[in-house]
Design a protein around this motif. Structure first.
Motif, PDB file in Angstrom:
ATOM      1  N   SER A   7      19.082  31.437  59.923  1.00 27.79           N
ATOM      2  CA  SER A   7      19.587  30.492  58.293  1.00 27.79           C
ATOM      3  C   SER A   7      18.502  29.365  59.067  1.00 27.79           C
ATOM      4  O   SER A   7      18.447  28.282  58.120  1.00 27.79           O
ATOM      5  N   GLY A   8      17.365  29.169  59.515  1.00 28.07           N
ATOM      6  CA  GLY A   8      16.519  28.104  59.207  1.00 28.07           C
ATOM      7  C   GLY A   8      15.788  28.260  58.658  1.00 28.07           C
ATOM      8  O   GLY A   8      14.954  27.307  58.136  1.00 28.07           O
ATOM      9  N   ARG A  58      15.831  29.631  55.608  1.00 25.16           N
ATOM     10  CA  ARG A  58      16.642  29.326  54.518  1.00 25.16           C
ATOM     11  C   ARG A  58      16.301  27.911  54.040  1.00 25.16           C
ATOM     12  O   ARG A  58      15.399  27.224  52.847  1.00 25.16           O
ATOM     13  N   LYS A  59      15.710  27.315  55.122  1.00 24.78           N
ATOM     14  CA  LYS A  59      15.366  25.205  54.995  1.00 24.78           C
ATOM     15  C   LYS A  59      13.412  25.214  55.094  1.00 24.78           C
ATOM     16  O   LYS A  59      13.693  24.115  54.102  1.00 24.78           O
ATOM     17  N   LEU A  60      12.906  26.341  55.017  1.00 27.56           N
ATOM     18  CA  LEU A  60      11.539  25.932  55.252  1.00 27.56           C
ATOM     19  C   LEU A  60      10.953  27.058  53.559  1.00 27.56           C
ATOM     20  O   LEU A  60      11.000  27.884  54.209  1.00 27.56           O
ATOM     21  N   ILE A  61      10.483  25.912  53.442  1.00 32.20           N
ATOM     22  CA  ILE A  61       9.866  26.187  51.659  1.00 32.20           C
ATOM     23  C   ILE A  61       8.389  26.567  51.885  1.00 32.20           C
ATOM     24  O   ILE A  61       8.282  25.305  51.375  1.00 32.20           O
ATOM     25  N   PHE A 106      11.174  28.911  65.307  1.00 28.18           N
ATOM     26  CA  PHE A 106      12.678  29.253  64.853  1.00 28.18           C
ATOM     27  C   PHE A 106      13.114  30.138  65.774  1.00 28.18           C
ATOM     28  O   PHE A 106      13.607  31.474  66.008  1.00 28.18           O
TER      29      PHE A 106
END
Length: 99
Positions: free
Chosen positions: A2-3, A5-8, A81
């Protein structure tokens, strides 16, 4: 995951997860960690939008999420992560992709 998806990744950066090195032979013998090396193969987890050229146009990326790529022996920025480790590379640093 899930982490992730926060890192682009920004610009022309690519987030990859390296393949797990083989730690056991076909005969069942376990290899010591000192004899195993980093695998040059990885899977693309996330890609940035691409870098901008001199006119401000976005240059498209050459890899997509899910591609298997060949990485250089050295380089990349390690990102942790939880208990998983990923690496950030520039699009130009990736040597090739497998089909």
């Amino acid at each position: 995951m899930s982490g992730l998806r926060k890192l682009i990744p920004l610009a022309d950066r690519v987030l990859v997860k390296r393949a797990v090195p083989v730690t056991q032979t076909a005969g069942g013998v376990f290899l010591p960690e000192s004899s195993t090396k980093k695998e040059p193969e990885a899977e693309v987890v996330a890609v940035g939008p691409g870098r901008r050229d001199q006119n401000g146009n976005i240059v498209p990326m050459t890899v997509e999420v899910g591609d298997k790529v060949l990485l250089p022996e050295y380089g990349g920025q390690a990102v942790q992560f939880g208990d998983e480790e990923f690496q950030l590379f520039r699009n130009d640093d990736i040597l090739g992709k497998y089909q």
